[in-house]
Design a protein around this motif. Structure first.
Motif, mmCIF file in Angstrom:
data_model
loop_
_atom_site.group_PDB
_atom_site.id
_atom_site.type_symbol
_atom_site.label_atom_id
_atom_site.label_comp_id
_atom_site.label_asym_id
_atom_site.label_seq_id
_atom_site.Cartn_x
_atom_site.Cartn_y
_atom_site.Cartn_z
ATOM 1 N N ARG A 43 0.837 -1.194 0.000
ATOM 2 C CA ARG A 43 0.000 0.000 0.000
ATOM 3 C C ARG A 43 0.872 1.245 0.000
ATOM 4 O O ARG A 43 2.000 1.233 0.476
ATOM 5 C CB ARG A 43 -0.915 0.031 1.225
ATOM 6 C CG ARG A 43 -1.996 -1.016 1.199
ATOM 7 C CD ARG A 43 -2.864 -0.935 2.412
ATOM 8 N NE ARG A 43 -2.070 -1.278 3.600
ATOM 9 C CZ ARG A 43 -2.434 -0.986 4.843
ATOM 10 N NH1 ARG A 43 -3.557 -0.350 5.081
ATOM 11 N NH2 ARG A 43 -1.671 -1.340 5.857
ATOM 12 N N PHE A 45 0.609 5.451 0.956
ATOM 13 C CA PHE A 45 -0.129 6.576 1.521
ATOM 14 C C PHE A 45 0.566 7.853 1.080
ATOM 15 O O PHE A 45 1.791 7.955 1.156
ATOM 16 C CB PHE A 45 -0.146 6.526 3.056
ATOM 17 C CG PHE A 45 -1.046 5.468 3.604
ATOM 18 C CD1 PHE A 45 -2.408 5.681 3.713
ATOM 19 C CD2 PHE A 45 -0.532 4.255 4.022
ATOM 20 C CE1 PHE A 45 -3.243 4.703 4.225
ATOM 21 C CE2 PHE A 45 -1.343 3.273 4.534
ATOM 22 C CZ PHE A 45 -2.707 3.499 4.636
ATOM 23 N N GLU A 65 -4.981 6.728 0.303
ATOM 24 C CA GLU A 65 -4.387 5.397 0.233
ATOM 25 C C GLU A 65 -4.512 4.877 -1.186
ATOM 26 O O GLU A 65 -5.582 4.933 -1.782
ATOM 27 C CB GLU A 65 -5.106 4.449 1.189
ATOM 28 C CG GLU A 65 -4.565 3.042 1.154
ATOM 29 C CD GLU A 65 -5.337 2.094 2.053
ATOM 30 O OE1 GLU A 65 -4.823 1.012 2.324
ATOM 31 O OE2 GLU A 65 -6.466 2.445 2.469
ATOM 32 N N ASP A 73 -8.227 5.248 -5.627
ATOM 33 C CA ASP A 73 -7.710 5.923 -4.437
ATOM 34 C C ASP A 73 -8.791 5.948 -3.368
ATOM 35 O O ASP A 73 -9.983 5.985 -3.671
ATOM 36 C CB ASP A 73 -7.323 7.381 -4.743
ATOM 37 C CG ASP A 73 -6.134 7.474 -5.679
ATOM 38 O OD1 ASP A 73 -5.442 6.462 -5.874
ATOM 39 O OD2 ASP A 73 -5.898 8.570 -6.199
ATOM 40 N N VAL A 81 1.298 6.042 10.324
ATOM 41 C CA VAL A 81 2.015 5.015 9.584
ATOM 42 C C VAL A 81 3.127 4.479 10.489
ATOM 43 O O VAL A 81 4.066 5.195 10.806
ATOM 44 C CB VAL A 81 2.618 5.576 8.279
ATOM 45 C CG1 VAL A 81 3.297 4.475 7.495
ATOM 46 C CG2 VAL A 81 1.544 6.255 7.436
#
Length: 105
Positions: A43, A45, A65, A73, A81
């Motif tokens: 993934r 971000f 994300e 998105d 995070v």
């Protein structure tokens, strides 16, 4: 913000004061910059850097994300995070900063 600097400097050893002050200044220069963070599960971000906690976790605001392999998105707002899951971190820089860096090469 001045009180934060004072506490960091007052609690540090004499030799550490300037190093910690420089670290705080460097982090401050990154505030509100766009960060792109790739996690170990694929993934990604992308969002506005808000803070870095004592454990090294990043907090991004207005985050989006992006799932690996899809074009969709997802707006997530604010996200923490974990440092342990960060595979790659990049920071968007201004064109004037890019030109200054290119002069060094």
């Amino acid at each position: 913000m001045a009180s934060l600097e004072t506490r960091v400097e007052a609690g540090a050893e004499p030799g550490q004061q300037s190093v910690e002050h420089q670290a705080v200044a460097q982090i401050r220069n990154l505030l509100h910059r766009t960060f792109k963070v790739t996690l170990d599960d694929g993934r990604v971000f992308e969002g506005e850097f808000q803070c870095l906690d004592k454990q090294g976790n990043l907090i991004l605001g207005r985050a989006v994300e992006r799932m690996g392999g899809t074009s969709e998105d997802r707006q997530v707002g604010m996200v923490l995070v974990p440092r342990a899951h960060c595979k790659d971190v990049s920071v968007q820089i201004l064109s004037s900063e890019r030109e200054a860096l290119m002069c060094l090469v």
